[in-house]
Design a protein around this motif. Structure first.
Motif, mmCIF file in Angstrom:
data_model
loop_
_atom_site.group_PDB
_atom_site.id
_atom_site.type_symbol
_atom_site.label_atom_id
_atom_site.label_comp_id
_atom_site.label_asym_id
_atom_site.label_seq_id
_atom_site.Cartn_x
_atom_site.Cartn_y
_atom_site.Cartn_z
ATOM 1 N N THR A 271 6.470 0.460 7.946
ATOM 2 C CA THR A 271 6.652 -0.081 6.604
ATOM 3 C C THR A 271 7.739 0.642 5.836
ATOM 4 O O THR A 271 8.499 0.025 5.069
ATOM 5 N N SER A 272 7.864 1.960 6.007
ATOM 6 C CA SER A 272 8.820 2.753 5.230
ATOM 7 C C SER A 272 10.268 2.343 5.490
ATOM 8 O O SER A 272 11.142 2.570 4.651
ATOM 9 N N VAL A 273 10.524 1.717 6.628
ATOM 10 C CA VAL A 273 11.873 1.234 6.932
ATOM 11 C C VAL A 273 12.327 0.198 5.903
ATOM 12 O O VAL A 273 13.520 0.069 5.613
ATOM 13 N N PHE A 274 11.362 -0.512 5.308
ATOM 14 C CA PHE A 274 11.688 -1.584 4.357
ATOM 15 C C PHE A 274 11.722 -1.097 2.905
ATOM 16 O O PHE A 274 11.855 -1.907 1.984
ATOM 17 N N GLY A 275 11.567 0.218 2.669
ATOM 18 C CA GLY A 275 11.727 0.773 1.329
ATOM 19 C C GLY A 275 10.419 1.106 0.641
ATOM 20 O O GLY A 275 9.326 0.747 1.098
ATOM 21 N N ASP A 277 9.141 0.032 -2.161
ATOM 22 C CA ASP A 277 8.367 -1.101 -2.681
ATOM 23 C C ASP A 277 7.392 -1.619 -1.621
ATOM 24 O O ASP A 277 6.225 -1.913 -1.913
ATOM 25 N N ALA A 278 7.873 -1.735 -0.386
ATOM 26 C CA ALA A 278 7.015 -2.224 0.703
ATOM 27 C C ALA A 278 5.891 -1.232 0.993
ATOM 28 O O ALA A 278 4.738 -1.627 1.211
ATOM 29 N N VAL A 279 6.215 0.070 0.964
ATOM 30 C CA VAL A 279 5.192 1.097 1.204
ATOM 31 C C VAL A 279 4.132 1.060 0.111
ATOM 32 O O VAL A 279 2.927 1.110 0.384
ATOM 33 N N ALA A 280 4.574 0.970 -1.145
ATOM 34 C CA ALA A 280 3.630 0.919 -2.260
ATOM 35 C C ALA A 280 2.742 -0.316 -2.158
ATOM 36 O O ALA A 280 1.529 -0.251 -2.389
ATOM 37 N N ALA A 281 3.347 -1.467 -1.807
ATOM 38 C CA ALA A 281 2.583 -2.710 -1.685
ATOM 39 C C ALA A 281 1.569 -2.626 -0.556
ATOM 40 O O ALA A 281 0.427 -3.089 -0.690
ATOM 41 N N MET A 282 1.958 -2.011 0.564
ATOM 42 C CA MET A 282 1.033 -1.858 1.683
ATOM 43 C C MET A 282 -0.142 -0.977 1.274
ATOM 44 O O MET A 282 -1.301 -1.267 1.600
#
Length: 457
Positions: A271-275, A277-282
């Motif tokens: 997930t962290s590869v996508f930034g 925002d994606a990590v927080a959303a996950m």
């Protein structure tokens, strides 16, 4: 509840009432624990800083690793205690509890030392980058470097108290710490308070776990002489058979949680590869999905002493009645919860962060995660039965199947087929297979139990 009342609960109380007596306090405790986990996410989310929210998400695997110790000396010891109660072997009950207590205390101290010594490389493994590294480190300083021992003891003591039927006291102890955390979170996190951000959430967690431990110590002091739970150092020298009984259930359960940590770390790295925002959303999606998941876990943990006692005393009919009643309630609830989460995903995510990108990510993540809930519930209950009956090897097989054979490969495959969004469906794919296996294995176990001599009515 004195010792004779506890025995009556295990042996004579009608199954629905016995299940509710043990499970409801545990479920309430689990719900409060979820709310406390959500409180960290909610109040950190109020800062509208994805970096601070990502820090809490990236730290989650380390906190989840606590459960390896919790299960080794919590699940393992409580299973041994309840089985010994069923056999009326009270010396083993006391020695088991003392052994589990001191081993968990030592493990918590070692956990803090090892993490602190290896913090730099571990932050990299967790997926922290130059942007999220400082916030993640500050959060972990309070929750792990300072807080590993009280966090572990809090949970293990609850297991020990619940093992002798005092489910309400176990839940009150756990809830006391959670409620204090919820009160402290906004004071420590938000700008109008100490303005510590994610570090404030960690400090609140540390203080609340210390408070919960204090509750259990006071409880055991007041009930001395009227409890089978013993923490006298002189009783911690357990017999080899007792240690083997604890480790036979606890080690597979601990490995199961270490595999959960591995799976979550793999998920966070993808997930962290996508930034951020994606990590927080996950992270937000996972926390929301934990609400029904913890209810299922509460039911499973709540009935474990009943299952253990019935198995130890040879009462196969009561054991099956307890399980079937619990399955009907749990799966019905999880189906309703999954439907609600699926159709209300965006609304639920927006309650935590008013960020269009995070809401868009999180809604799609929650769609995939919630579909696993009914199947995950069946898996939880089956593994709970294996642990309660001292069948650690079966629990370990399920853990390896879940993470190594099914879920982690599914993360790789689904991320390749459907980048990022496919990650949310990996657990669902794994749990569908596992729930079918759980039903098959449980029915085989029932046939074995039926072959044992039944107690006289």
């Amino acid at each position: 509840m004195d010792n004779q009342e506890k025995i009556r609960l295990f042996e004579e109380t009608p199954v629905p009432k016995a299940v509710m007596t043990m499970a409801i306090p545990t479920i309430i405790s689990s719900l409060v624990m979820v709310i406390y986990n959500l409180a960290d996410t909610y109040f950190v989310g109020m800062l509208n800083d994805p970096v601070q929210n990502a820090a809490v998400t990236l730290a989650a695997p380390v906190l989840l690793a606590f459960n390896a110790v919790n299960n080794l000396f919590g699940v393992g010891t409580s299973s041994m205690m309840s089985r010994a109660l069923g056999q009326k072997d009270y010396d083993t009950v006391q020695r088991s509890s003392a052994f589990g207590f001191y081993c968990s205390l030592i493990s918590g101290i070692l956990f803090s030392i090892v993490f602190t010594a290896l913090r730099g490389p571990l932050l990299t493994i967790l997926g922290a980058d130059s942007i999220t590294r400082a916030a993640t480190s500050e959060y972990l300083k309070w929750t792990v470097t300072c807080g590993a021992a009280p966090a572990i003891l809090n949970v293990v003591l609850a297991y020990l108290v619940r093992a002798e039927g005092a489910s309400l006291h176990a839940s009150v102890g756990t809830m006391s710490g959670c409620l204090l955390n919820i009160v402290l979170d906004p004071i420590f996190i938000l700008p109008w308070g100490l303005d510590l951000g994610a570090a404030g959430a960690g400090l609140a967690t540390f203080l609340s776990n210390c408070f919960a431990c204090l509750y259990f110590f006071v409880l055991l002091f007041k009930k001395r002489g009227n409890t089978y739970v013993c923490i006298y150092p002189s009783m911690a020298r357990a017999k080899p058979a007792v240690i083997a009984g604890i480790c036979g259930v606890g080690i597979p359960s601990a490995i199961q949680n270490l595999l959960n940590v591995t799976s979550m770390t793999v998920l966070n790295n993808f997930t962290s590869v996508f930034g951020s925002d994606a990590v927080a959303a996950m992270g937000i999606s996972q926390k929301i999905n934990m609400v029904p998941l913890y209810i299922a876990l509460g039911i499973s943990q709540g009935i474990m002493p009943l299952i253990s006692y019935c198995y130890g005393s040879g009462n196969a009919k009561r054991l099956k009645d307890v399980l079937f009643f619990s399955v009907r309630i749990a799966i019905s609830f999880m189906i309703v919860a999954a439907a609600g989460f699926y159709f209300g995903a965006d609304t639920l995510i927006s309650m935590f962060m008013k960020n269009e990108s995070i809401v868009a990510y999180g809604g799609k993540f929650l769609h995939g995660m919630c579909l696993a809930l009914p199947f995950l519930c069946m898996d939880f209950l089956a593994v709970g039965v294996f642990q309660a009956c001292g069948m650690g090897r079966k629990a370990l097989v399920f853990a390896v199947l879940r993470k190594i054979i099914l879920e982690i490969p599914a993360l790789y495959l689904l991320n390749l087929i459907w980048p990022l969004y496919g990650l949310a469906y990996a657990q669902t794919a794994a749990e569908i297979v596992l729930s079918i296996a759980a039903v098959v294995v449980l029915f085989r176990l029932f046939r074995q139990l039926d072959a044992r001599k039944q107690p006289a009515k």
